[in-house]
Design a protein around this motif. Sequence first.
Motif, PDB file in Angstrom:
ATOM      1  N   VAL A   1       0.857  -1.182   0.000  1.00 35.14           N
ATOM      2  CA  VAL A   1       0.000   0.000   0.000  1.00 35.14           C
ATOM      3  C   VAL A   1       0.898   1.238   0.000  1.00 35.14           C
ATOM      4  N   PRO A   2       0.604   2.243  -0.827  1.00 33.07           N
ATOM      5  CA  PRO A   2       1.449   3.444  -0.865  1.00 33.07           C
ATOM      6  C   PRO A   2       1.621   4.087   0.507  1.00 33.07           C
ATOM      7  N   GLY A   3       2.831   4.540   0.752  1.00 33.50           N
ATOM      8  CA  GLY A   3       3.196   5.163   2.015  1.00 33.50           C
ATOM      9  C   GLY A   3       4.687   5.048   2.208  1.00 33.50           C
ATOM     10  N   PRO A   4       5.196   5.481   3.344  1.00 28.87           N
ATOM     11  CA  PRO A   4       6.648   5.471   3.542  1.00 28.87           C
ATOM     12  C   PRO A   4       7.253   4.074   3.666  1.00 28.87           C
ATOM     13  N   PHE A   5       6.546   3.149   4.295  1.00 29.33           N
ATOM     14  CA  PHE A   5       7.091   1.803   4.501  1.00 29.33           C
ATOM     15  C   PHE A   5       6.703   0.890   3.340  1.00 29.33           C
ATOM     16  N   TYR A   6       7.635   0.039   2.941  1.00 32.81           N
ATOM     17  CA  TYR A   6       7.345  -0.965   1.917  1.00 32.81           C
ATOM     18  C   TYR A   6       8.338  -2.104   2.066  1.00 32.81           C
ATOM     19  N   ALA A   7       7.985  -3.236   1.488  1.00 36.73           N
ATOM     20  CA  ALA A   7       8.882  -4.387   1.471  1.00 36.73           C
ATOM     21  C   ALA A   7       9.347  -4.630   0.053  1.00 36.73           C
ATOM     22  N   GLY A   8      10.642  -4.891  -0.070  1.00 37.32           N
ATOM     23  CA  GLY A   8      11.206  -5.343  -1.335  1.00 37.32           C
ATOM     24  C   GLY A   8      11.237  -6.856  -1.310  1.00 37.32           C
ATOM     25  N   GLU A   9      12.376  -7.439  -1.614  1.00 33.13           N
ATOM     26  CA  GLU A   9      12.517  -8.889  -1.526  1.00 33.13           C
ATOM     27  C   GLU A   9      12.882  -9.247  -0.095  1.00 33.13           C
ATOM     28  N   THR A  10      12.036 -10.045   0.519  1.00 35.14           N
ATOM     29  CA  THR A  10      12.238 -10.451   1.904  1.00 35.14           C
ATOM     30  C   THR A  10      12.517 -11.952   1.955  1.00 35.14           C
ATOM     31  N   ASP A  11      12.843 -12.440   3.138  1.00 29.00           N
ATOM     32  CA  ASP A  11      12.990 -13.885   3.290  1.00 29.00           C
ATOM     33  C   ASP A  11      11.611 -14.534   3.190  1.00 29.00           C
ATOM     34  N   SER A  12      11.558 -15.833   3.201  1.00 27.49           N
ATOM     35  CA  SER A  12      10.285 -16.552   3.088  1.00 27.49           C
ATOM     36  C   SER A  12       9.870 -17.177   4.412  1.00 27.49           C
ATOM     37  N   LEU A  13      10.380 -16.645   5.518  1.00 27.80           N
ATOM     38  CA  LEU A  13      10.042 -17.200   6.828  1.00 27.80           C
ATOM     39  C   LEU A  13       8.649 -16.793   7.281  1.00 27.80           C
ATOM     40  N   ALA A  14       8.121 -15.701   6.745  1.00 28.71           N
ATOM     41  CA  ALA A  14       6.761 -15.249   7.054  1.00 28.71           C
ATOM     42  C   ALA A  14       6.544 -15.090   8.556  1.00 28.71           C
ATOM     43  N   ILE A  15       7.347 -14.198   9.152  1.00 25.56           N
ATOM     44  CA  ILE A  15       7.184 -13.942  10.586  1.00 25.56           C
ATOM     45  C   ILE A  15       6.856 -12.478  10.876  1.00 25.56           C
ATOM     46  N   GLY A  16       6.735 -11.643   9.844  1.00 30.14           N
ATOM     47  CA  GLY A  16       6.446 -10.235  10.065  1.00 30.14           C
ATOM     48  C   GLY A  16       5.131  -9.990  10.768  1.00 30.14           C
ATOM     49  N   ARG A  17       4.141 -10.858  10.533  1.00 28.59           N
ATOM     50  CA  ARG A  17       2.840 -10.690  11.180  1.00 28.59           C
ATOM     51  C   ARG A  17       2.899 -10.958  12.681  1.00 28.59           C
ATOM     52  N   LEU A  18       3.928 -11.628  13.145  1.00 27.09           N
ATOM     53  CA  LEU A  18       4.050 -11.842  14.583  1.00 27.09           C
ATOM     54  C   LEU A  18       4.182 -10.513  15.312  1.00 27.09           C
ATOM     55  N   GLY A  19       4.838  -9.546  14.684  1.00 30.03           N
ATOM     56  CA  GLY A  19       5.000  -8.240  15.294  1.00 30.03           C
ATOM     57  C   GLY A  19       3.994  -7.218  14.828  1.00 30.03           C
ATOM     58  N   ALA A  20       3.459  -7.411  13.607  1.00 29.54           N
ATOM     59  CA  ALA A  20       2.592  -6.385  13.014  1.00 29.54           C
ATOM     60  C   ALA A  20       1.454  -7.014  12.213  1.00 29.54           C
ATOM     61  N   PRO A  21       0.550  -7.734  12.875  1.00 28.65           N
ATOM     62  CA  PRO A  21      -0.518  -8.410  12.127  1.00 28.65           C
ATOM     63  C   PRO A  21      -1.505  -7.454  11.463  1.00 28.65           C
ATOM     64  N   GLU A  22      -1.581  -6.224  11.924  1.00 32.76           N
ATOM     65  CA  GLU A  22      -2.505  -5.260  11.322  1.00 32.76           C
ATOM     66  C   GLU A  22      -1.853  -4.471  10.179  1.00 32.76           C
ATOM     67  N   HIS A  23      -0.639  -4.864   9.807  1.00 31.54           N
ATOM     68  CA  HIS A  23       0.104  -4.095   8.802  1.00 31.54           C
ATOM     69  C   HIS A  23       0.822  -4.936   7.757  1.00 31.54           C
ATOM     70  N   ILE A  24       1.135  -6.172   8.078  1.00 33.24           N
ATOM     71  CA  ILE A  24       1.961  -6.997   7.190  1.00 33.24           C
ATOM     72  C   ILE A  24       1.181  -8.219   6.724  1.00 33.24           C
TER      73      ILE A  24
END
Length: 199
Positions: free
Chosen positions: A38-61
């Motif tokens: 979604v447009p805004g200051p934060f974005y993800a490029g190529e990340t790992d495939s561990l899929a753990i970002g939602r553990l810290g930010a489920p309302e954003h990732i």
Amino acid sequence: MIGYWDPLPTARRLVETLDVSAGQIFAGRWDQRNWRNVPGPFYAGETDSLAIGRLGAPEHICYDDDLGGGFGFEFIYRQPLNEHETRAVMDGCRAEFYSGYNWDGDDHRTVDAVRGWWRDRGRVREWAVAIAADWGADTHPHWGYNAGLRYSGHYHDAAQGHRDFVAYLDDGLEAYLRGYLLWLDERRGPGPGEALPRL
């Protein structure tokens, strides 16, 4: 929310309290950004495939399926709107093994590009609806070793993120982006009674 809240001053302050530098957290490349961000200051490029970002930010990732047969890359589906949410996004970004996130989206986004993303939102929504149905199912025989029940909770949580993304596309994101357009163009919020730009 009316207007736009800039999360970057808070994010910079939070980085100063950490034992790592901003460059160690935010090394994602703009040319590798996930088209779902979604447009805004934060974005993800190529990340790992561990899929753990939602553990810290489920309302954003959220996670995509670009690698096939399961989790691929992460992306930001909702930008932070206050200090608490900024902290959550930072936690999600810090958990990413390859430092694939970045916070310099404001330096790259343009008003026309944001409007273009919004016009193409049907593509994002269609993808999110389909993957939520797939990952929310109880069995996935076509996934091979990822089909086991031990992974189902993780996939069901990811599917909930996709459903939340669809809900935000339908109600909330337009208002955010209209405020963001004014911010991008003039680096300010709206004055009293001022109409926000149209998407």
